[in-house]
Scaffold this active site. Structure first.
Site, mmCIF file in Angstrom:
data_model
loop_
_atom_site.group_PDB
_atom_site.id
_atom_site.type_symbol
_atom_site.label_atom_id
_atom_site.label_comp_id
_atom_site.label_asym_id
_atom_site.label_seq_id
_atom_site.Cartn_x
_atom_site.Cartn_y
_atom_site.Cartn_z
ATOM 1 N N ARG A 1 1.069 -1.388 -0.026
ATOM 2 C CA ARG A 1 0.031 -0.033 0.072
ATOM 3 C C ARG A 1 0.937 1.274 -0.046
ATOM 4 O O ARG A 1 0.535 2.212 0.630
ATOM 5 C CB ARG A 1 -0.959 -0.058 1.229
ATOM 6 N N LEU B 1 5.347 0.296 8.979
ATOM 7 C CA LEU B 1 5.487 -0.033 10.706
ATOM 8 C C LEU B 1 6.729 -1.313 10.769
ATOM 9 O O LEU B 1 7.014 -1.502 11.744
ATOM 10 C CB LEU B 1 4.205 -0.600 11.087
ATOM 11 N N GLU C 1 1.566 13.366 5.452
ATOM 12 C CA GLU C 1 2.736 14.446 5.486
ATOM 13 C C GLU C 1 3.298 14.519 4.331
ATOM 14 O O GLU C 1 3.734 15.612 3.945
ATOM 15 C CB GLU C 1 3.548 13.886 6.540
ATOM 16 N N GLU D 1 -1.545 7.526 14.053
ATOM 17 C CA GLU D 1 -0.418 7.346 15.002
ATOM 18 C C GLU D 1 -0.691 6.973 16.624
ATOM 19 O O GLU D 1 -0.038 6.254 17.109
ATOM 20 C CB GLU D 1 0.238 8.647 15.035
ATOM 21 N N ARG E 1 -1.313 3.343 16.859
ATOM 22 C CA ARG E 1 0.079 2.743 16.757
ATOM 23 C C ARG E 1 0.831 2.952 18.010
ATOM 24 O O ARG E 1 1.860 2.509 17.984
ATOM 25 C CB ARG E 1 0.798 2.966 15.582
ATOM 26 N N GLY F 1 6.110 12.437 12.501
ATOM 27 C CA GLY F 1 7.441 12.426 12.578
ATOM 28 C C GLY F 1 8.144 12.978 11.161
ATOM 29 O O GLY F 1 9.292 13.312 11.061
HETATM 30 C C1 1HE Z 1 1.972 -2.172 5.592
HETATM 31 C C2 1HE Z 1 1.578 -0.805 5.959
HETATM 32 C C3 1HE Z 1 2.195 -0.087 6.614
HETATM 33 C C4 1HE Z 1 0.041 -1.821 4.706
HETATM 34 N N1 1HE Z 1 3.303 -0.452 6.998
HETATM 35 N N2 1HE Z 1 2.987 -2.768 6.103
HETATM 36 N N3 1HE Z 1 0.247 3.724 8.891
HETATM 37 C C5 1HE Z 1 -0.902 2.916 9.246
HETATM 38 O O1 1HE Z 1 -1.054 2.684 10.466
HETATM 39 C C6 1HE Z 1 -1.817 2.325 8.325
HETATM 40 C C7 1HE Z 1 -1.626 1.031 8.267
HETATM 41 N N4 1HE Z 1 -2.285 0.198 7.020
HETATM 42 C C8 1HE Z 1 -3.692 0.085 7.086
HETATM 43 O O2 1HE Z 1 -4.324 0.567 7.926
HETATM 44 C C9 1HE Z 1 -4.155 -0.562 5.721
HETATM 45 O O3 1HE Z 1 -3.072 -1.444 5.240
HETATM 46 C C10 1HE Z 1 -4.776 0.366 4.666
HETATM 47 C C11 1HE Z 1 -5.891 0.997 5.157
HETATM 48 C C12 1HE Z 1 -3.734 1.310 4.095
HETATM 49 C C13 1HE Z 1 -5.118 -0.765 3.392
HETATM 50 O O4 1HE Z 1 -5.828 -1.679 3.898
HETATM 51 P P1 1HE Z 1 -5.777 -3.009 2.682
HETATM 52 O O5 1HE Z 1 -6.986 -3.810 3.448
HETATM 53 O O6 1HE Z 1 -6.048 -2.675 1.520
HETATM 54 O O7 1HE Z 1 -4.324 -3.455 2.888
HETATM 55 P P2 1HE Z 1 -3.819 -4.719 4.082
HETATM 56 O O8 1HE Z 1 -4.130 -5.914 3.831
HETATM 57 O O9 1HE Z 1 -3.710 -4.038 5.514
HETATM 58 O O10 1HE Z 1 -2.211 -4.460 3.786
HETATM 59 C C14 1HE Z 1 -1.693 -5.118 2.610
HETATM 60 C C15 1HE Z 1 -0.211 -5.446 3.031
HETATM 61 O O11 1HE Z 1 0.402 -4.079 3.178
HETATM 62 C C16 1HE Z 1 -0.172 -6.268 4.114
HETATM 63 O O12 1HE Z 1 0.987 -7.040 4.180
HETATM 64 P P3 1HE Z 1 1.112 -8.317 3.863
HETATM 65 O O13 1HE Z 1 2.442 -8.943 3.637
HETATM 66 O O14 1HE Z 1 0.326 -9.150 4.808
HETATM 67 O O15 1HE Z 1 0.589 -8.649 2.489
HETATM 68 C C17 1HE Z 1 0.149 -4.923 5.353
HETATM 69 O O16 1HE Z 1 0.984 -5.567 6.320
HETATM 70 C C18 1HE Z 1 1.064 -4.074 4.525
HETATM 71 N N5 1HE Z 1 0.862 -2.675 4.873
HETATM 72 N N6 1HE Z 1 0.331 -0.880 5.223
HETATM 73 C C19 1HE Z 1 4.066 -1.676 6.868
HETATM 74 N N7 1HE Z 1 2.178 1.307 6.960
HETATM 75 C C20 1HE Z 1 7.509 9.556 9.812
HETATM 76 S S1 1HE Z 1 6.298 9.171 10.943
HETATM 77 C C21 1HE Z 1 4.762 8.867 10.252
HETATM 78 C C22 1HE Z 1 3.718 8.176 11.169
HETATM 79 C C23 1HE Z 1 2.959 7.314 10.260
HETATM 80 O O17 1HE Z 1 2.866 7.252 9.040
HETATM 81 S S2 1HE Z 1 1.862 6.390 11.267
HETATM 82 C C24 1HE Z 1 0.619 5.811 9.897
HETATM 83 C C25 1HE Z 1 1.263 4.219 9.706
#
Ligand code: 1HE
Length: 259
Positions: free
Chosen positions: A28, A68, A114, A134, A137, A142
């Site tokens: 994603r 993450l 961001e 955030e 989590r 950041g």
């Molecule tokens: C990821 C990430 C990620 C997906 N880091 N691996 N960001 C978040 O807290 C958002 C986290 N992601 C989600 O809530 C959802 O993935 C989505 C709503 C964006 C999309 O959902 P969906 O159902 O289309 O996909 P999925 O099944 O959740 O994810 C598909 C794969 O992408 C899956 O990996 P797989 O190996 O099981 O296939 C997920 O683990 C992976 N994936 N998002 C790592 N973010 C400088 S500071 C900034 C602070 C932040 O950005 S905090 C917000 C973090």
């Protein structure tokens, strides 16, 4: 024409517009270190002749933010340095001198928001949603969000998003200024390209002044801001290109406002 040798970004040149795509759709478009490094590399030294950049995300989501999986085990000092790397990167996006138009769909989340708010013009599709998970989590922004996202939607609304995990949909995001254009499904990239071509027709010095001077002036006290505005105006208005463009309008050769 394709260009660059990036593993996680696609770069395509369309005349003076560079189309840059985040290319980790399986994750994603989560932003891991190699991706942030490539974004930094591109925006620090864009290909010669590029006047405007279009940024988009491959797949159904613009970006799910910070990766993450690689963040879990960092110690405090590593997180500090990592955050500053993001700051340098998004500084290059926002103040690198080139206008950046972003096409958004699906998740524009955390660090994805961001990144989007480091860009100058944002186009959203109906699937777009904005969230700052955030709090959920156990982390904090950041990548410059406390400055840039708060400037767009206000610190109060940002706090509400971070505390409650509230996601705003595309229409709400449009009303809040997170997007400037709301278009149909599949239309964000074509619209972004259309806008980019219009922007590329502006005088480069005007574009440079808009992307560099406006955010800096917004951070200044009124007196310094007004003084800086006059300096910027003096530079822009006395350029050969400005003189020719003003003459063209007066001789009925230039476009009318709003056309
Ligand atoms: C990821 C990430 C990620 C997906 N880091 N691996 N960001 C978040 O807290 C958002 C986290 N992601 C989600 O809530 C959802 O993935 C989505 C709503 C964006 C999309 O959902 P969906 O159902 O289309 O996909 P999925 O099944 O959740 O994810 C598909 C794969 O992408 C899956 O990996 P797989 O190996 O099981 O296939 C997920 O683990 C992976 N994936 N998002 C790592 N973010 C400088 S500071 C900034 C602070 C932040 O950005 S905090 C917000 C973090």
């Amino acid at each position: 024409m394709s260009t660059g040798s990036f593993a996680h970004l696609t770069v395509e040149l369309q005349g003076s517009v560079a189309v840059v795509g985040l290319n980790r759709p399986d994750k994603r478009n989560a932003i891991h270190d190699p991706l942030i490094d490539e974004i930094h590399q591109f925006f620090s030294a864009p290909p010669e002749g590029v006047r405007v950049v279009v940024l988009h995300g491959h797949g159904p989501h613009f970006s799910s933010g910070l990766d993450l999986s690689e963040h879990r085990d960092r110690d405090a000092f590593e997180v500090m340095l990592h955050s500053q790397k993001w700051h340098r990167t998004f500084h290059a996006v926002q103040l690198g001198g080139l206008p950046v138009v972003t096409a958004m769909q699906g998740a524009v989340v955390g660090g994805g928001l961001e990144l989007a708010t480091s860009t100058h013009v944002r186009v959203a599709e109906p699937s777009t949603f904005y969230a700052l998970p955030e709090g959920q989590r156990g982390i904090f922004v950041g990548g410059g969000g406390s400055v840039r996202i708060a400037r767009v939607i206000g610190a109060g609304r940002m706090a509400e998003m971070m505390l409650t995990g509230h996601a705003y949909n595309a229409q709400e995001g449009q009303a809040m200024g997170l997007s400037h254009h709301l278009v149909g499904e599949g239309e964000a990239l074509p619209k972004a390209l259309d806008l980019a071509r219009r922007i590329a027709d502006n005088a480069p010095l005007s574009n440079y002044a808009v992307v560099n001077a406006l955010p800096r002036i917004a951070d200044m006290a009124q007196s310094e801001g007004l003084f800086t505005e006059s300096l910027m105006a003096a530079m822009a208005q006395t350029s050969t290109e400005a003189r020719e463009r003003m003459r063209a309008f007066l001789e009925k050769r230039g476009p009318k406002a709003g056309a």
